[in-house]
Design an enzyme around this catalytic site. Structure first.
Site: not given
Lengths: 618, 618
Positions: B53, B147, B184
């Site tokens: 990330e 994200k 994530c």
């Protein structure tokens, strides 16, 4: 619904704004403060009294919100306060818990670790907690409003704990008048709820705040209030918290703004106050489109109140000085200190801190410690004495030579050689830190740290030396403003509390013969605006150079700011007076290899060190 | 769309997970690290290589995200990396800027103050910035994913900077196979995008992470991965960052989990690694319902890779010790330090710190300083010597008696009386702090602080004394775990690196004759679980008492934890090994009058002080 028999009259609503100094975590004490304000509002014949945002918990309660017992205390306090309301409606800030009857579940979800609780953690607090106000009268909670716009920038982290209010807006009929309620950030945006409440039929909108002070913030608030009043088409009653909480100072400055943008009544900054005003409200042009919850009926017609005098606007220096005094007084009072000790060097920074401390605590509670070294000038000693005499604070002189020699010998033993210059400079500063802390330990006095923002930004200070202490009064005050504040305070006193010599001599740490700050740093008249551009406005080096500052200065200052991050991380808390203080406002990694390459110098510049501390992090 | 001629065959996708140690802010260096991983993945014949990330900025970049020049550098680095891709598709973390072509506007909005920029600030960063990955191949960016689930709890503040990804999900056809990508937190929730990507036709889901280490986190990740794999109905390739960044340590532990929940390949914890695995993918049962962007075609059929050996799972002690070594090594390396100095008292805490430092830096880069006072025991001196000899680190002994006498005299001068006991205890500790800092200044070695979590929690330490330094290696390690880690390291060595006497003698600060920790604190076997309940799990006093701990102990510990907040605020950064460390995990006000009254004792208990520092904040 309002009584339409009076639709051709002006309705009158008597509004009280209770500008309280609450204490974070002191739920019982805050409830007492609210009840005492409520009693006074009833005496004044108010129809409505508004208290600051999260009045029952204090603001900001931070991770206390993850403790179920704390949430429960806060709900119990709301019941207690609501139960004691009568005719006057009270708008009371508290933390609402929604979607569960089980507070332990609520906060266990918000707090814990592990897969189950991590899943709960994310949803936990924001799913269950709301930043709320209750509208209470007649012994009960008539309704609850949830803050819709949550600040999550600068010093604010509200999305960490709260979910936003959603669902249809509503009004409350108080004293026969439709009132809208809203919380702080709700006021800051055009598409926010304030305009919608007005368009939906509110004849007054109440906005409760915990809005921290910063230079110029009052003017911004007035600008915003004028915009929202124009959108809402009705008066706005704005109440703000007052008092210090760790690094934040809340300035009050509550006010009522009429539908035309005029200030009808206002509270002074930096003091607890209750603003009471009669609002003469024209009849509603049409029935409200939003549903209104009945709260209280109209009181009998009374003589109108004379419009209260408006507070005098403060100069910038008066405002900042007021913030420093209140922030210092509240940090000490709320943490159980009565007295403070200040190292007085005879320089401008420690002079300003002593001034503020004497005004905040009374001179009999401020204790000066002068700690001259072999390099201290005679002028510095006499300046410290003159300042202490002018302020009426006691002064103890302890020359550090014996400790300097003894510790210098130990350092030489550890190094196998005499300590180099910078090490010896830091040693003197740290001996003073140790002495101040010993006095603090023995006497129970807090050490007030004397470093300014220009030093903190560039790392021009000694970790555990001059940066040691419990509270850093002027850590957000740039050096040039330190001078202005001393002159301001001298002017107010009508005499030289700070000796003229302190105001005119060249700044020096006096840690080696002939030392002057400008041997290590650019002149403060250049440094301070460069810091403001780089730090407060996040400008690139190229942008600051373009604005007319010398490239080698800007580059060097940028490097100093980056490399001092580790020192700032260990600095004591202190009062925020700007819109971007070091601390929660500016969350920079210590480990940070970013190099701003926006300015390419014609020839490479030599590295330079303005740092008095060659220790960790470099 | 995949080539359906092979629909009856198993498709094979060779996936490489590049477990990188990036550096926050070092955009150019991170791009080089990514390119070097890409070159290796091409050599391995991988169809796809995934990086952690925000690989280009490092994680977490914090308020660097408010600097336009930094955002621009990050976009330029992505172009550079994408331009160098060929057949192997690269999944590269970066910060995307959306809705504006003007980076200065983007970040000026995010950064500034004042009405205009405050309005912009709120919308600025989250409106304009996205935590993103680019899928690159053939010299270009084929697509970008944002994200969707942003952590904003614990140590995370992602909603401060980023807005969530929205709009329809999509797939990428890589090597002829439909691949979903996610970031994530997207993995942590059942209703998140991972399941949706699988249901929409992904045959593999890639999840890129910067997931910090905590005790037990690896097991949680496996549990979550099994759930998501079951929802998605396809393998998940999980890549995690490795390395230290300020207080966080990322442990790597990247892995590929097959559709049945079996671990097919995995990277070790705490080391840089590239995991390469062939995924044999059954034909899709039906055409994907999500649109898929063509990225790269299938490579020619090759011999399958032998399944790589799986890393051995680590014991809890090995895991924590590994985190401490990596966290220490990276903090020093990334901040330009080669050497460290540690005050060696002959106690268990400084012994563990020296062990970790020697393993992290090599014994020749660790320097012990023994600073005995008049109260130090002979055993402590010989234990420090034995430890240094066993580790092969140098040790300099500097008795502090001369400085203790000189400074004691100065303190007596300032007080007009002999310093009381606690003041004298703190004085000795601070003299040691000053000596360590002087060595640091003169030699350029960082001071490693030796305080443990039990001390930090209760304030059983001296501000600017034993708490002084640049990096606090064991600040999140409770005392009972300190013992376990020393025994573990002795076991690994097969000899007593830490002398047996250190492991068995009663803990003492040795600041007065006959002093023992248990005169001020409960035994650590009681203290540590009480702290865990009160701090990590936010339990009330009543709950902890209900679990079987003595009420007077729990109450006293709760008060100590609250009153030590001001000291913790000034403590150096150190390695987080638990799901709730002091620091960003636990944001408590210093000024905090909350008193947990959940337990009502039968008779009032007397106040007690376990504090070695009576200074500010009390």
């Amino acid at each position: 619904m309002p009584d339409r028999r009076y639709a051709s009259w002006m309705d009158r609503l008597r509004v009280a704004l209770c500008q309280l100094d609450t204490v974070v975590g002191d739920v019982g004490g805050n409830a007492e403060r609210v009840l005492s304000g409520l009693a006074r509002a009833e005496e004044e014949g108010a129809d409505l009294v508004a208290f600051p945002e999260l009045a029952l918990t204090g603001y900001p309660p931070e991770d206390l919100l993850l403790k179920p017992a704390f949430l429960a205390d806060n709900l119990a306090a709301l019941s207690e306060v609501a139960g004691r309301t009568s005719v006057c409606a009270a708008v009371v800030g508290f933390v609402d818990v929604v979607g569960t009857e089980d507070l332990a579940e609520a906060a266990a979800g918000a707090a814990g670790a592990g897969v189950r609780s991590r899943e709960a953690a994310v949803r936990g607090a924001p799913r269950l907690l709301r930043n709320a106000v209750a509208v209470c009268a007649g012994g009960r909670v008539a309704g609850v409003y949830h803050k819709r716009l949550l600040p999550n920038y600068g010093v604010f982290d509200e999305e960490r704990w709260f979910g936003p209010g959603t669902g249809p807006l509503g009004l409350y009929t108080v004293g026969g008048v439709e009132v809208g309620v809203s919380i702080c950030e709700d006021l800051w945006f055009a598409e926010g709820p304030v305009g919608a409440l007005g368009r939906g039929g509110a004849r007054v909108v109440v906005n409760v705040n915990a809005s921290p002070y910063a230079v110029g913030r009052l003017g911004e608030r007035l600008t915003l209030l004028r915009r929202r009043v124009a959108e809402a088409g009705c008066p706005v009653a704005y109440v703000n918290q007052v008092g210090g909480q760790d690094e934040l100072v809340f300035d009050g400055g509550s006010l009522v703004m009429g539908a035309g943008g005029e200030v009808l009544a206002g509270g002074a900054q930096f003091v607890q106050a209750m603003v009471v005003a009669d609002l003469e409200l024209p009849p509603a042009p049409r029935a409200p489109s939003l549903a209104s919850t009945p709260v209280s009926g109209p009181r009998p017609r009374r003589e109108p109140l004379a419009p209260p005098p408006l507070p005098e606007p403060l100069s910038e220096e008066a405002e900042v000085y007021g913030a420093l005094v209140l922030g210092t007084r509240d940090y000490l009072r709320k943490n159980g200190f009565t007295d403070a000790v200040v190292g007085l060097s005879g320089g401008i920074d420690s002079s300003l801190v002593a001034l503020v401390a004497a005004d905040a605590l009374g001179p009999e509670h401020v204790h000066g410690l002068s700690m001259p070294s072999r390099y201290s000038s005679e002028g510095s000693r006499t300046d410290a004495e003159a300042l202490a005499a002018a302020l009426g604070i006691d002064l103890t002189a302890v020359p550090i030579e014996a400790a300097h020699r003894a510790l210098g010998g130990l350092v030489a033993g550890a190094l196998g050689a005499e300590p180099p210059g910078l090490t010896d400079e830091n040693l003197q500063s740290r001996i003073r830190g140790v002495l101040l802390m010993a006095v603090s330990n023995a006497k129970g006095w807090i050490v007030l740290t004397t470093g300014n923002k220009s030093e903190l930004a560039t790392g021009y200070s000694t970790l555990y030396g001059d940066s040691a202490g419990g509270f850093a009064v002027i850590k957000d005050v740039p050096k040039t403003l330190v001078y202005r504040l001393c002159r301001y305070r001298n002017d107010v006193a009508g005499r030289a509390l700070v000796p003229e010599g302190v105001l005119t001599k060249a700044p020096s740490a006096e840690l080696r013969p002939g030392q002057r700050d400008d041997q290590s740093l650019p002149p403060y008249e250049v440094l301070d605006p460069v810091l403001d551009a780089l730090v407060a406005r996040d400008e690139s080096i190229a942008e600051v150079v373009h604005a007319g500052f010398p490239a080698e200065v800007v580059e060097r200052v940028a490097r100093l700011v980056d490399s001092a991050e580790y020192k700032r991380r260990q600095s004591p808390p202190g009062i925020r007076i700007s819109a971007k203080a070091f601390g929660k406002d500016r969350r920079m990694p210590i480990t940070n290899r970013y190099l701003d390459r926006s300015y390419v110098p014609p020839v490479p510049s030599a590295p330079a060190g303005g740092d008095r501390d060659g220790g960790p992090g470099e």
